[in-house]
Design a protein around this motif. Structure first.
Motif, PDB file in Angstrom:
ATOM      1  N   HIS A 264       0.841  -1.195   0.000  1.00  0.00           N
ATOM      2  CA  HIS A 264       0.000   0.000   0.000  1.00  0.00           C
ATOM      3  C   HIS A 264       0.874   1.242   0.000  1.00  0.00           C
ATOM      4  N   LEU A 265       0.537   2.196  -0.852  1.00  0.00           N
ATOM      5  CA  LEU A 265       1.211   3.491  -0.877  1.00  0.00           C
ATOM      6  C   LEU A 265       0.208   4.566  -0.490  1.00  0.00           C
ATOM      7  N   PRO A 266       0.439   5.314   0.588  1.00  0.00           N
ATOM      8  CA  PRO A 266      -0.485   6.389   0.962  1.00  0.00           C
ATOM      9  C   PRO A 266      -0.500   7.516  -0.063  1.00  0.00           C
ATOM     10  N   PHE A 267       0.605   7.644  -0.793  1.00  0.00           N
ATOM     11  CA  PHE A 267       0.691   8.628  -1.876  1.00  0.00           C
ATOM     12  C   PHE A 267       1.831   8.191  -2.796  1.00  0.00           C
ATOM     13  N   VAL A 268       1.835   8.689  -4.019  1.00  0.00           N
ATOM     14  CA  VAL A 268       2.885   8.375  -4.989  1.00  0.00           C
ATOM     15  C   VAL A 268       3.707   9.630  -5.221  1.00  0.00           C
ATOM     16  N   MET A 269       5.002   9.520  -4.999  1.00  0.00           N
ATOM     17  CA  MET A 269       5.888  10.662  -5.173  1.00  0.00           C
ATOM     18  C   MET A 269       6.296  10.811  -6.633  1.00  0.00           C
ATOM     19  N   ARG A 270       6.569  12.029  -7.042  1.00  0.00           N
ATOM     20  CA  ARG A 270       7.088  12.246  -8.383  1.00  0.00           C
ATOM     21  C   ARG A 270       8.508  11.717  -8.476  1.00  0.00           C
ATOM     22  N   GLY A 271       8.884  11.283  -9.673  1.00  0.00           N
ATOM     23  CA  GLY A 271      10.214  10.738  -9.864  1.00  0.00           C
ATOM     24  C   GLY A 271      10.165   9.227  -9.991  1.00  0.00           C
ATOM     25  N   ASN A 272      11.314   8.616  -9.980  1.00  0.00           N
ATOM     26  CA  ASN A 272      11.406   7.177 -10.175  1.00  0.00           C
ATOM     27  C   ASN A 272      11.631   6.438  -8.860  1.00  0.00           C
ATOM     28  N   TYR A 273      10.857   5.381  -8.681  1.00  0.00           N
ATOM     29  CA  TYR A 273      11.104   4.432  -7.604  1.00  0.00           C
ATOM     30  C   TYR A 273      12.151   3.430  -8.105  1.00  0.00           C
ATOM     31  N   THR A 274      12.710   2.636  -7.201  1.00  0.00           N
ATOM     32  CA  THR A 274      13.705   1.634  -7.588  1.00  0.00           C
ATOM     33  C   THR A 274      13.387   0.313  -6.905  1.00  0.00           C
ATOM     34  N   LEU A 275      13.354  -0.746  -7.685  1.00  0.00           N
ATOM     35  CA  LEU A 275      13.180  -2.090  -7.145  1.00  0.00           C
ATOM     36  C   LEU A 275      14.537  -2.785  -7.149  1.00  0.00           C
ATOM     37  N   ARG A 276      15.073  -3.075  -5.969  1.00  0.00           N
ATOM     38  CA  ARG A 276      16.299  -3.854  -5.839  1.00  0.00           C
ATOM     39  C   ARG A 276      15.896  -5.325  -5.764  1.00  0.00           C
ATOM     40  N   MET A 355      15.462 -18.866  -6.955  1.00  0.00           N
ATOM     41  CA  MET A 355      15.492 -18.627  -5.519  1.00  0.00           C
ATOM     42  C   MET A 355      15.775 -17.148  -5.308  1.00  0.00           C
ATOM     43  N   TYR A 356      14.930 -16.499  -4.530  1.00  0.00           N
ATOM     44  CA  TYR A 356      15.126 -15.085  -4.235  1.00  0.00           C
ATOM     45  C   TYR A 356      16.061 -14.931  -3.038  1.00  0.00           C
ATOM     46  N   ASP A 357      16.862 -13.909  -3.095  1.00  0.00           N
ATOM     47  CA  ASP A 357      17.700 -13.547  -1.957  1.00  0.00           C
ATOM     48  C   ASP A 357      17.075 -12.387  -1.196  1.00  0.00           C
ATOM     49  N   TYR A 358      16.678 -11.340  -1.926  1.00  0.00           N
ATOM     50  CA  TYR A 358      16.260 -10.110  -1.265  1.00  0.00           C
ATOM     51  C   TYR A 358      15.529  -9.235  -2.265  1.00  0.00           C
ATOM     52  N   ILE A 359      14.459  -8.575  -1.796  1.00  0.00           N
ATOM     53  CA  ILE A 359      13.713  -7.631  -2.630  1.00  0.00           C
ATOM     54  C   ILE A 359      13.474  -6.367  -1.800  1.00  0.00           C
ATOM     55  N   ARG A 360      13.733  -5.215  -2.395  1.00  0.00           N
ATOM     56  CA  ARG A 360      13.532  -3.940  -1.704  1.00  0.00           C
ATOM     57  C   ARG A 360      12.976  -2.898  -2.670  1.00  0.00           C
ATOM     58  N   LEU A 361      11.976  -2.177  -2.222  1.00  0.00           N
ATOM     59  CA  LEU A 361      11.456  -1.053  -2.992  1.00  0.00           C
ATOM     60  C   LEU A 361      11.918   0.237  -2.342  1.00  0.00           C
ATOM     61  N   GLU A 362      12.509   1.123  -3.150  1.00  0.00           N
ATOM     62  CA  GLU A 362      12.967   2.432  -2.673  1.00  0.00           C
ATOM     63  C   GLU A 362      12.114   3.514  -3.338  1.00  0.00           C
ATOM     64  N   ARG A 363      11.754   4.514  -2.559  1.00  0.00           N
ATOM     65  CA  ARG A 363      11.010   5.645  -3.127  1.00  0.00           C
ATOM     66  C   ARG A 363      11.989   6.757  -3.501  1.00  0.00           C
ATOM     67  N   PRO A 364      11.562   7.721  -4.294  1.00  0.00           N
ATOM     68  CA  PRO A 364      12.456   8.854  -4.614  1.00  0.00           C
ATOM     69  C   PRO A 364      12.789   9.646  -3.355  1.00  0.00           C
ATOM     70  N   GLU A 365      13.892  10.360  -3.425  1.00  0.00           N
ATOM     71  CA  GLU A 365      14.250  11.254  -2.322  1.00  0.00           C
ATOM     72  C   GLU A 365      13.211  12.373  -2.220  1.00  0.00           C
ATOM     73  N   ALA A 366      12.919  12.775  -0.996  1.00  0.00           N
ATOM     74  CA  ALA A 366      11.935  13.842  -0.787  1.00  0.00           C
ATOM     75  C   ALA A 366      12.493  15.178  -1.308  1.00  0.00           C
TER      76      ALA A 366
END
Length: 366
Positions: A264-276, A355-366
Motif C-alpha cells: 500500500h502506498l499512501p501517496f505516490v511521489m514524483r520521480g522514479n522508484y527503484t526495485l532492488r 530462488m530469491y535472496d532479497y527484494i527492496r522497494l525504494e522511493r524517490p528522495e523527498a
C-alpha cells in the motif's frame, strides 16, 4: 572455462589431503570421530601452504604475499549515512574484471578471507600476480570492487587502509523482503516427505533445504492459486516459499507460476522508484516483472534466460548471485493498493526455478 586457440593454461590443484580416523568405542562414536576430524582440520590449516610439494608451479609460503585493510560501509539511509563496519564481510583477490566477476572466474587463483566484527581483514598466502579486490557483506545489497589493480610480489605485505563501500541506493526503503545474504535459507523451507527423509539432517534446522523432493511441496501449499505476499502482514520466514518452481499439472507437464507482492502506498511521489531485486539462484529461468498489470506488454522488466546452477535439484539453497536494480516510473504505481507480479514462464522441467535472496522497494528522495 573457455580457452582460445593456442591459449596456454596451467594451474595447480592440490595437494589433496585425505584423513581417515577410527574409534574403538561404539558409544558416541560419530561425535568422537567428528571432533577428531575438526581438530585435524585446524592443524592442516595452520600448515598451509605445505612445504613438501616439489612442483615448480606450487609457490612456497616465503614467495607469497599478504594484503591487509579495513572495509567500511556508507549508506545514507543506514544510521544517517554514518560509516558502519563491514562486519563479517567476505573479501578476496581474484583476476581483474568487472564488479562481481570473481563468481564466474575459473582460470586464475582466488584468495579469500572474512573480516572481523569491525571490518578488519587479512588475506594471506597469495600467489604473485595481478588481482582485483572484491567483497560482499552479509546484510548489504550488491558487490564491492576496489578499483586499483593490486600486484602481489614475493614476500610483500600490502596495507590498503580503510576502504569504503557505497552500496546501491536511490532513496529510502518503502519495504523489503528477506535478508541480502545471497541465500534463500531465511524463507519457508517445507517439511520433507516422511518416506524421503535423510536422517543425517534431522534436528539440524539450518540444513532443512537438503531434503529430497521439497520442490513438490509447492503444489500442496498452493493447490489453487500461486503465492501472494502482503508486505504489511506477511512473514517471509513463513509465507515466502524458498523457490519459485513450476506448478506440476500432470506427468511431466508443468505450468508457469506468477507470484504477487501486495503493498500500500499512501501517496505516490514524483520521480522514479527503484526495485532492488537479488536472486540467490536461477536455473534456465526468465523472471518477468510487472506492476499493477499482470499482462502488460512489454513487461516492466525481464531478466532474460539466466542460470544453470541447478540449486533446487541439488538440494542447495543458493547458486550464482544475480543482482538487479529496476527503475520504476511513478506512473505505473497508484495511491492505495499496488501489486507486483513475478512470473517465471520457462517450464520444460520441474527444476527451472528461481530462488530469491532479497527484494527492496525504494522511493524517490523527498
Amino acid at each position: 572455462m573457455r580457452l582460445h586457440e593456442g591459449e596456454p593454461f596451467k594451474k595447480v590443484y592440490g595437494p589433496v589431503f585425505a584423513y581417515l580416523n577410527s574409534v574403538s568405542r561404539v558409544h558416541d562414536s560419530e561425535q568422537v570421530l567428528w571432533s577428531d576430524a575438526v581438530l585435524q582440520l585446524s592443524e592442516e590449516i595452520n600448515r598451509w601452504p605445505y612445504d613438501f610439494p616439489k612442483s615448480e608451479d606450487f609457490v612456497p609460503a616465503n614467495e607469497r604475499g599478504r594484503v591487509e585493510g579495513r572495509l567500511l560501509v556508507q549508506d545514507r539511509h543506514i544510521k544517517g549515512g554514518k560509516f558502519v563496519y563491514g562486519h563479517n564481510a567476505y573479501i578476496g583477490l581474484a583476476l581483474p574484471g568487472d564488479v562481481g566477476s570473481w563468481e564466474r572466474q575459473s582460470k586464475g587463483y582466488q584468495f579469500w578471507s572474512r573480516a572481523d566484527k569491525v571490518g578488519n581483514f587479512t588475506i594471506e598466502n597469495i600467489v604473485p600476480g595481478d588481482y582485483n579486490l572484491y567483497a560482499w557483506i552479509p546484510g548489504i545489497f550488491g558487490d564491492y570492487k576496489y578499483n586499483t589493480t593490486i600486484t602481489i610480489t614475493p614476500g610483500c605485505i600490502i596495507q590498503l587502509g580503510s576502504l569504503i563501500y557505497n552500496p546501491p541506493r536511490n532513496g529510502p526503503t518503502v519495504w523489503e523482503i528477506g535478508i541480502p545474504d545471497r541465500s534463500a535459507a531465511e524463507f519457508h523451507v517445507p517439511n520433507p516427505y516422511p518416506n524421503l527423509i535423510n536422517r543425517l539432517y534431522i534436528g539440524k534446522p539450518l540444513h532443512n533445504f537438503r531434503q529430497y523432493g521439497l520442490w513438490n511441496r509447492y503444489n500442496e501449499l498452493y493447490p489453487n492459486e500461486d503465492l501472494t505476499y502482503n508486505v504489511d502482514v506477511s512473514d517471509y520466514s513463513r509465507d515466502w516459499f524458498y523457490a519459485q518452481v513450476p506448478r506440476k499439472i500432470g506427468n511431466n507437464t508443468f505450468q508457469p507460476t506468477a507470484w504477487e507482492i501486495k503493498f500500500h502506498l499512501p501517496f505516490v511521489m514524483r520521480g522514479n522508484y527503484t526495485l532492488r531485486l537479488a536472486l540467490a539462484s536461477a536455473t534456465r529461468s526468465n523472471l518477468v516483472v510487472r506492476f499493477n498489470n499482470p499482462v502488460a506488454r512489454p513487461p516492466h522488466f525481464s531478466t532474460g534466460l539466466i542460470g544453470q546452477d541447478n540449486a533446487v535439484a541439488r538440494h542447495g539453497i543458493h547458486g550464482l548471485y544475480w543482482p538487479y536494480s529496476v527503475e520504476v516510473r511513478s506512473n505505473v504505481l497508484v495511491e492505495g493498493a499496488n501489486t507486483i507480479y513475478l512470473r517465471q514462464p520457462k517450464v520444460i522441467s520441474p527444476f527451472q526455478a528461481i530462488m530469491y535472496d532479497y527484494i527492496r522497494l525504494e522511493r524517490p528522495e523527498a
